[in-house]
Design a protein around this motif. Sequence first.
Motif, PDB file in Angstrom:
ATOM      1  N   GLY A 136      13.257  -1.095 -14.128  1.00  0.00           N
ATOM      2  CA  GLY A 136      12.927  -0.298 -15.303  1.00  0.00           C
ATOM      3  C   GLY A 136      11.549   0.301 -15.259  1.00  0.00           C
ATOM      4  O   GLY A 136      10.943   0.568 -16.290  1.00  0.00           O
ATOM      5  N   SER A 137      11.018   0.524 -14.057  1.00  0.00           N
ATOM      6  CA  SER A 137       9.663   1.032 -13.918  1.00  0.00           C
ATOM      7  C   SER A 137       9.679   2.319 -13.111  1.00  0.00           C
ATOM      8  O   SER A 137      10.485   2.489 -12.195  1.00  0.00           O
ATOM      9  N   ALA A 138       8.765   3.210 -13.440  1.00  0.00           N
ATOM     10  CA  ALA A 138       8.635   4.455 -12.679  1.00  0.00           C
ATOM     11  C   ALA A 138       7.672   4.297 -11.515  1.00  0.00           C
ATOM     12  O   ALA A 138       7.460   5.237 -10.752  1.00  0.00           O
ATOM     13  N   ASP A 139       7.097   3.105 -11.348  1.00  0.00           N
ATOM     14  CA  ASP A 139       6.134   2.896 -10.273  1.00  0.00           C
ATOM     15  C   ASP A 139       6.822   2.996  -8.916  1.00  0.00           C
ATOM     16  O   ASP A 139       7.794   2.280  -8.641  1.00  0.00           O
TER      17      ASP A 139
ATOM     18  N   GLY B 270       6.717  -0.375  -6.660  1.00  0.00           N
ATOM     19  CA  GLY B 270       7.666  -1.375  -7.131  1.00  0.00           C
ATOM     20  C   GLY B 270       9.102  -0.968  -6.877  1.00  0.00           C
ATOM     21  O   GLY B 270       9.944  -1.788  -6.490  1.00  0.00           O
ATOM     22  N   ALA B 271       9.397   0.320  -7.073  1.00  0.00           N
ATOM     23  CA  ALA B 271      10.763   0.801  -6.861  1.00  0.00           C
ATOM     24  C   ALA B 271      11.169   0.678  -5.398  1.00  0.00           C
ATOM     25  O   ALA B 271      12.296   0.267  -5.084  1.00  0.00           O
ATOM     26  N   LEU B 272      10.247   1.008  -4.488  1.00  0.00           N
ATOM     27  CA  LEU B 272      10.551   0.889  -3.064  1.00  0.00           C
ATOM     28  C   LEU B 272      10.730  -0.570  -2.669  1.00  0.00           C
ATOM     29  O   LEU B 272      11.639  -0.910  -1.891  1.00  0.00           O
ATOM     30  N   LEU B 273       9.879  -1.430  -3.210  1.00  0.00           N
ATOM     31  CA  LEU B 273      10.009  -2.859  -2.914  1.00  0.00           C
ATOM     32  C   LEU B 273      11.371  -3.375  -3.363  1.00  0.00           C
ATOM     33  O   LEU B 273      12.059  -4.085  -2.615  1.00  0.00           O
ATOM     34  N   ARG B 274      11.764  -3.026  -4.568  1.00  0.00           N
ATOM     35  CA  ARG B 274      13.068  -3.489  -5.074  1.00  0.00           C
ATOM     36  C   ARG B 274      14.210  -2.933  -4.216  1.00  0.00           C
ATOM     37  O   ARG B 274      15.148  -3.663  -3.885  1.00  0.00           O
TER      38      ARG B 274
ATOM     39  N   PRO C 213       6.389  -1.149   5.291  1.00  0.00           N
ATOM     40  CA  PRO C 213       5.696  -0.138   4.485  1.00  0.00           C
ATOM     41  C   PRO C 213       5.032  -0.691   3.233  1.00  0.00           C
ATOM     42  O   PRO C 213       4.222   0.012   2.607  1.00  0.00           O
ATOM     43  N   LEU C 214       5.357  -1.926   2.861  1.00  0.00           N
ATOM     44  CA  LEU C 214       4.866  -2.480   1.592  1.00  0.00           C
ATOM     45  C   LEU C 214       3.853  -3.598   1.772  1.00  0.00           C
ATOM     46  O   LEU C 214       3.127  -3.928   0.829  1.00  0.00           O
TER      47      LEU C 214
ATOM     48  N   GLY D 167       0.636  -5.488   2.259  1.00  0.00           N
ATOM     49  CA  GLY D 167      -0.738  -5.081   1.981  1.00  0.00           C
ATOM     50  C   GLY D 167      -0.885  -4.250   0.725  1.00  0.00           C
ATOM     51  O   GLY D 167      -2.011  -4.010   0.270  1.00  0.00           O
ATOM     52  N   ALA D 168       0.223  -3.819   0.138  1.00  0.00           N
ATOM     53  CA  ALA D 168       0.160  -2.976  -1.060  1.00  0.00           C
ATOM     54  C   ALA D 168      -0.102  -3.807  -2.311  1.00  0.00           C
ATOM     55  O   ALA D 168       0.195  -5.005  -2.365  1.00  0.00           O
ATOM     56  N   ALA D 169      -0.653  -3.159  -3.328  1.00  0.00           N
ATOM     57  CA  ALA D 169      -0.775  -3.754  -4.661  1.00  0.00           C
ATOM     58  C   ALA D 169       0.475  -3.381  -5.441  1.00  0.00           C
ATOM     59  O   ALA D 169       0.771  -2.203  -5.626  1.00  0.00           O
ATOM     60  N   VAL D 170       1.225  -4.389  -5.878  1.00  0.00           N
ATOM     61  CA  VAL D 170       2.506  -4.153  -6.548  1.00  0.00           C
ATOM     62  C   VAL D 170       2.368  -4.490  -8.028  1.00  0.00           C
ATOM     63  O   VAL D 170       2.031  -5.628  -8.380  1.00  0.00           O
ATOM     64  N   PRO D 171       2.617  -3.550  -8.906  1.00  0.00           N
ATOM     65  CA  PRO D 171       2.487  -3.829 -10.336  1.00  0.00           C
ATOM     66  C   PRO D 171       3.560  -4.793 -10.855  1.00  0.00           C
ATOM     67  O   PRO D 171       4.737  -4.674 -10.497  1.00  0.00           O
ATOM     68  N   VAL D 172       3.128  -5.731 -11.671  1.00  0.00           N
ATOM     69  CA  VAL D 172       4.047  -6.490 -12.520  1.00  0.00           C
ATOM     70  C   VAL D 172       3.883  -5.864 -13.894  1.00  0.00           C
ATOM     71  O   VAL D 172       3.012  -6.236 -14.671  1.00  0.00           O
TER      72      VAL D 172
END
Length: 252
Positions: free
Chosen positions: A14-17, A20-24, A202-203, A205-210
């Motif tokens: 449910g996020s436009a980030d 996060g979308a790529l991770l999911r 690709p993910l 090292g990234a900062a992933v929003p909660v």
Amino acid sequence: MIRRFAIYAAPGSGSADGTGALLRERAEQWLGRAVSGHPVAPGIPAGWTRAAIDAITVDARRYGFHATLKAPFRLAEGRTAEELDAAVARFAAARAAALIPRLSLTRLGAFFALVPGAESAQLRALADDVVTGFDGFRAPLTDAEVARRRPASLTPRRRELLHAWGYPYVLDQFQLHLTLTDQVPRERWPQVESTLRDWFAPLLGAAVPVDALAVFTEAEPGAPFTLYAVHPLRPAPPVQPAVSATESEGAR
């Protein structure tokens, strides 16, 4: 029918980030299932078959891609799903989002998970407040539920937390992790780690929003967990730039 609920961090739900979308997307392709019920094209990394991945992700796939904040619980007598959902919505509307800093792959015991690569006080505080703030919705553990946690194998502190909060890995024992596998035989650790590093390259090292809290539900014992509701957290305040030592000292 015994129904359980859980409150999870579910990046990309449910996020436009974009991160996060790529991770999911990558995680659901790996697990071969989306808790939302949306169709997923299961991924098959080079050198693997889908059956081989399914064999090491039975429980991970059933629970779905998530990080535990409030572990699965039965509702306390007199409480309803609607009441729980409304309480989570109110909490989320008043709480700022947090970040999973420097996403990292690790092995926890014999299973693999994605974890923060650095400490986050905001993330820990969010987890602590979810654990304690929603405990009034949790029915007390039954003897059978306690036994499933194998309390004799836990440290005294974790046994204390199990009885106090229904789960042993909370508060000072909390480590946020996004589970990717079940227990993997030792001889397969190098293969699985290499595959997962490539799959999530690709993910890492990234900062992933909660940036939301997700309510999951299990319709009956052993059923797959599904997404019940997603409640956005408030946007996180902007990060202030670090002040250099020279700037902070000022004129002397």
